[in-house]
Design a protein around this motif. Structure first.
Motif, PDB file in Angstrom:
ATOM      1  N   GLY A   1       0.812  -1.209   0.000  1.00 11.37           N
ATOM      2  CA  GLY A   1       0.000   0.000   0.000  1.00 11.37           C
ATOM      3  C   GLY A   1       0.843   1.256   0.000  1.00 11.37           C
ATOM      4  O   GLY A   1       0.553   2.219  -0.712  1.00 11.37           O
ATOM      5  N   ARG A   2       1.908   1.245   0.777  1.00  9.63           N
ATOM      6  CA  ARG A   2       2.784   2.413   0.823  1.00  9.63           C
ATOM      7  C   ARG A   2       3.491   2.631  -0.516  1.00  9.63           C
ATOM      8  O   ARG A   2       3.625   3.763  -0.984  1.00  9.63           O
ATOM      9  CB  ARG A   2       3.815   2.242   1.938  1.00  9.63           C
TER      10      ARG A   2
ATOM     11  N   MET B   1       1.003   4.094  -3.024  1.00  8.70           N
ATOM     12  CA  MET B   1       0.791   5.524  -2.793  1.00  8.70           C
ATOM     13  C   MET B   1       1.992   6.342  -3.257  1.00  8.70           C
ATOM     14  O   MET B   1       1.836   7.436  -3.806  1.00  8.70           O
ATOM     15  CB  MET B   1       0.533   5.792  -1.306  1.00  8.70           C
TER      16      MET B   1
ATOM     17  N   LEU C   1       1.786   9.216  -6.125  1.00  4.28           N
ATOM     18  CA  LEU C   1       2.292  10.553  -5.843  1.00  4.28           C
ATOM     19  C   LEU C   1       3.368  10.966  -6.852  1.00  4.28           C
ATOM     20  O   LEU C   1       3.359  12.092  -7.348  1.00  4.28           O
ATOM     21  CB  LEU C   1       2.859  10.610  -4.421  1.00  4.28           C
TER      22      LEU C   1
END
Length: 66
Positions: A38-39, A42, A46
């Motif tokens: 998930g990180r 993201m 970004l």
């Protein structure tokens, strides 16, 4: 030394087993992997937004003229 004879006649000379230890696991491997995925997702989103804002294209396609 203690020798145990099993049902089929085999002898087990190492019948003494170590005591069991119960480990307290608060976070499993799957939970850690999902958190990392998930990180990273993201971070990718970004970086795509920032790249689009500066170059007008997502990632490196604007730099190569494609």
């Amino acid at each position: 030394m203690t020798v145990i004879t099993e049902d089929r006649g085999r002898q087990n000379m190492f019948a003494k087993e170590p005591p069991m230890q119960v480990m307290d696991v608060s976070v499993t491997h799957n939970e850690k992997a999902e958190l990392l995925n998930g990180r990273l997702a993201m971070l990718g989103i970004l970086s795509a937004v920032i790249s689009y804002a500066f170059s007008g294209s997502i990632f490196f396609f604007g730099a190569f003229g494609i």
